[in-house]
Motif scaffolding. Structure first.
Motif, PDB file in Angstrom:
ATOM      1  N   VAL A  43       0.854  -1.188   0.000  1.00  0.00           N
ATOM      2  CA  VAL A  43       0.000   0.000   0.000  1.00  0.00           C
ATOM      3  C   VAL A  43       0.889   1.237   0.000  1.00  0.00           C
ATOM      4  N   PHE A  44       0.517   2.227  -0.817  1.00  0.00           N
ATOM      5  CA  PHE A  44       1.232   3.502  -0.855  1.00  0.00           C
ATOM      6  C   PHE A  44       0.338   4.576  -0.249  1.00  0.00           C
ATOM      7  N   CYS A  45       0.877   5.305   0.722  1.00  0.00           N
ATOM      8  CA  CYS A  45       0.175   6.433   1.337  1.00  0.00           C
ATOM      9  C   CYS A  45       0.955   7.695   1.014  1.00  0.00           C
ATOM     10  N   GLY A  46       0.363   8.559   0.192  1.00  0.00           N
ATOM     11  CA  GLY A  46       1.022   9.795  -0.209  1.00  0.00           C
ATOM     12  C   GLY A  46       1.164  10.773   0.938  1.00  0.00           C
ATOM     13  N   PRO A  47       1.975  11.819   0.738  1.00  0.00           N
ATOM     14  CA  PRO A  47       2.235  12.801   1.778  1.00  0.00           C
ATOM     15  C   PRO A  47       0.948  13.405   2.348  1.00  0.00           C
ATOM     16  N   SER A  48       0.869  13.408   3.662  1.00  0.00           N
ATOM     17  CA  SER A  48      -0.217  14.053   4.404  1.00  0.00           C
ATOM     18  C   SER A  48      -1.604  13.483   4.124  1.00  0.00           C
ATOM     19  N   CYS A  49      -1.691  12.229   3.647  1.00  0.00           N
ATOM     20  CA  CYS A  49      -3.028  11.648   3.557  1.00  0.00           C
ATOM     21  C   CYS A  49      -3.507  11.384   4.986  1.00  0.00           C
ATOM     22  N   VAL A  50      -4.819  11.363   5.173  1.00  0.00           N
ATOM     23  CA  VAL A  50      -5.405  11.335   6.510  1.00  0.00           C
ATOM     24  C   VAL A  50      -6.345  10.153   6.661  1.00  0.00           C
ATOM     25  N   PHE A  51      -6.211   9.454   7.789  1.00  0.00           N
ATOM     26  CA  PHE A  51      -7.147   8.399   8.166  1.00  0.00           C
ATOM     27  C   PHE A  51      -7.894   8.859   9.410  1.00  0.00           C
ATOM     28  N   THR A  52      -9.163   8.492   9.516  1.00  0.00           N
ATOM     29  CA  THR A  52      -9.918   8.760  10.741  1.00  0.00           C
ATOM     30  C   THR A  52     -10.284   7.417  11.367  1.00  0.00           C
ATOM     31  N   ASN A  53     -10.726   7.430  12.628  1.00  0.00           N
ATOM     32  CA  ASN A  53     -11.157   6.167  13.232  1.00  0.00           C
ATOM     33  C   ASN A  53     -12.414   6.323  14.088  1.00  0.00           C
ATOM     34  N   ALA A  80      -1.639  12.265  -2.184  1.00  0.00           N
ATOM     35  CA  ALA A  80      -1.340  13.293  -1.185  1.00  0.00           C
ATOM     36  C   ALA A  80      -2.599  14.026  -0.745  1.00  0.00           C
ATOM     37  N   ASN A  81      -2.698  14.264   0.555  1.00  0.00           N
ATOM     38  CA  ASN A  81      -3.797  15.034   1.151  1.00  0.00           C
ATOM     39  C   ASN A  81      -5.178  14.408   0.988  1.00  0.00           C
ATOM     40  N   ALA A  82      -5.267  13.148   0.602  1.00  0.00           N
ATOM     41  CA  ALA A  82      -6.564  12.468   0.549  1.00  0.00           C
ATOM     42  C   ALA A  82      -6.999  12.157   1.980  1.00  0.00           C
ATOM     43  N   THR A  83      -8.311  12.090   2.196  1.00  0.00           N
ATOM     44  CA  THR A  83      -8.868  11.745   3.501  1.00  0.00           C
ATOM     45  C   THR A  83      -9.673  10.465   3.358  1.00  0.00           C
ATOM     46  N   ILE A  84      -9.398   9.503   4.228  1.00  0.00           N
ATOM     47  CA  ILE A  84     -10.104   8.223   4.227  1.00  0.00           C
ATOM     48  C   ILE A  84     -10.946   8.166   5.491  1.00  0.00           C
ATOM     49  N   GLY A  97      -6.157  14.652  -2.664  1.00  0.00           N
ATOM     50  CA  GLY A  97      -7.211  15.522  -2.170  1.00  0.00           C
ATOM     51  C   GLY A  97      -8.594  14.908  -2.111  1.00  0.00           C
ATOM     52  N   ALA A  98      -8.750  13.671  -2.567  1.00  0.00           N
ATOM     53  CA  ALA A  98     -10.066  13.020  -2.542  1.00  0.00           C
ATOM     54  C   ALA A  98     -10.490  12.746  -1.106  1.00  0.00           C
ATOM     55  N   VAL A  99     -11.808  12.672  -0.897  1.00  0.00           N
ATOM     56  CA  VAL A  99     -12.349  12.311   0.409  1.00  0.00           C
ATOM     57  C   VAL A  99     -13.189  11.050   0.227  1.00  0.00           C
ATOM     58  N   VAL A 100     -12.652   9.929   0.709  1.00  0.00           N
ATOM     59  CA  VAL A 100     -13.313   8.635   0.551  1.00  0.00           C
ATOM     60  C   VAL A 100     -14.290   8.430   1.705  1.00  0.00           C
ATOM     61  N   THR A 101     -15.583   8.319   1.370  1.00  0.00           N
ATOM     62  CA  THR A 101     -16.626   8.153   2.378  1.00  0.00           C
ATOM     63  C   THR A 101     -17.348   6.815   2.262  1.00  0.00           C
ATOM     64  N   LYS A 102     -17.066   6.075   1.186  1.00  0.00           N
ATOM     65  CA  LYS A 102     -17.716   4.779   0.947  1.00  0.00           C
ATOM     66  C   LYS A 102     -16.682   3.777   0.462  1.00  0.00           C
ATOM     67  N   ASP A 103     -17.036   2.497   0.522  1.00  0.00           N
ATOM     68  CA  ASP A 103     -16.127   1.450   0.051  1.00  0.00           C
ATOM     69  C   ASP A 103     -15.740   1.680  -1.409  1.00  0.00           C
ATOM     70  N   VAL A 104     -14.515   1.300  -1.724  1.00  0.00           N
ATOM     71  CA  VAL A 104     -13.941   1.483  -3.059  1.00  0.00           C
ATOM     72  C   VAL A 104     -13.703   0.107  -3.671  1.00  0.00           C
ATOM     73  N   PRO A 105     -14.203  -0.139  -4.894  1.00  0.00           N
ATOM     74  CA  PRO A 105     -13.977  -1.432  -5.539  1.00  0.00           C
ATOM     75  C   PRO A 105     -12.504  -1.670  -5.891  1.00  0.00           C
ATOM     76  N   VAL A 141     -11.736  10.024  -7.429  1.00  0.00           N
ATOM     77  CA  VAL A 141     -11.295  11.419  -7.310  1.00  0.00           C
ATOM     78  C   VAL A 141     -12.440  12.272  -6.776  1.00  0.00           C
ATOM     79  N   GLY A 142     -12.105  13.410  -6.202  1.00  0.00           N
ATOM     80  CA  GLY A 142     -13.100  14.399  -5.820  1.00  0.00           C
ATOM     81  C   GLY A 142     -13.535  14.366  -4.373  1.00  0.00           C
ATOM     82  N   VAL A 143     -14.461  15.305  -4.062  1.00  0.00           N
ATOM     83  CA  VAL A 143     -14.993  15.464  -2.714  1.00  0.00           C
ATOM     84  C   VAL A 143     -16.517  15.521  -2.810  1.00  0.00           C
ATOM     85  N   PRO A 144     -17.218  14.495  -2.371  1.00  0.00           N
ATOM     86  CA  PRO A 144     -16.693  13.200  -1.948  1.00  0.00           C
ATOM     87  C   PRO A 144     -16.146  12.432  -3.154  1.00  0.00           C
ATOM     88  N   ALA A 145     -15.311  11.449  -2.887  1.00  0.00           N
ATOM     89  CA  ALA A 145     -14.682  10.690  -3.971  1.00  0.00           C
ATOM     90  C   ALA A 145     -15.724   9.930  -4.780  1.00  0.00           C
TER      91      ALA A 145
END
Length: 126
Positions: free
Chosen positions: A14-24, A52-56, A71-79, A85-89
């Motif tokens: 798995v690759f995590c770009g600079p400043s990507c964000v995970f929440t819990n 970079a800067n994506a939020t999961i 910069g994408a914001v992932v709010t749902k499962d991804v296939p 891309v985008g907000v929300p992704a």
């Protein structure tokens, strides 16, 4: 500059770009902390890349070899193999295991892999 919190699981490659964000925690409150019982699991499957800067957002699963744009914001499962891309992704296409965006016939012009669609994403056609 990536923090991995309790409940976030990264599989191999798995690759995590600079400043990507995970929440819990979907509903954090400083005055009413829930601790571990409030944490939702986030799974990033094999080979996925997060820009970079994506939020999961917690509680989601990112499929194998998926590509999350910067910069994408992932709010749902991804296939599997999805390009998000985008907000929300939102899904804007499919990506190859090698990282190139697939053409309309699900063929990779870089490495030659061919894919076919199924319920949860793509699978490499053998």
């Amino acid at each position: 500059n990536v923090s991995l919190y309790e409940g976030v699981v990264l599989e191999n490659y798995v690759f995590c770009g600079p400043s990507c964000v995970f929440t819990n925690d979907l509903t954090p409150r400083a005055k009413y902390p829930k601790g571990k019982v409030g944490y939702l699991k986030t799974l990033v499957k094999e080979g996925a890349s997060i820009g970079a800067n994506a939020t999961i957002v917690c509680g989601t699963t990112i499929g194998k070899w998926a590509l999350i744009g910067s910069g994408a914001v992932v709010t749902k499962d991804v296939p599997d193999y999805a390009l998000m891309v985008g907000v929300p992704a939102k899904q804007k296409g499919w990506s190859c295991e090698c990282g190139l965006v697939l053409d309309e016939s699900l063929h990779c012009k870089s490495c030659g892999r061919q894919y076919e669609e199924y319920k949860k994403g793509l699978v490499e056609k053998l």
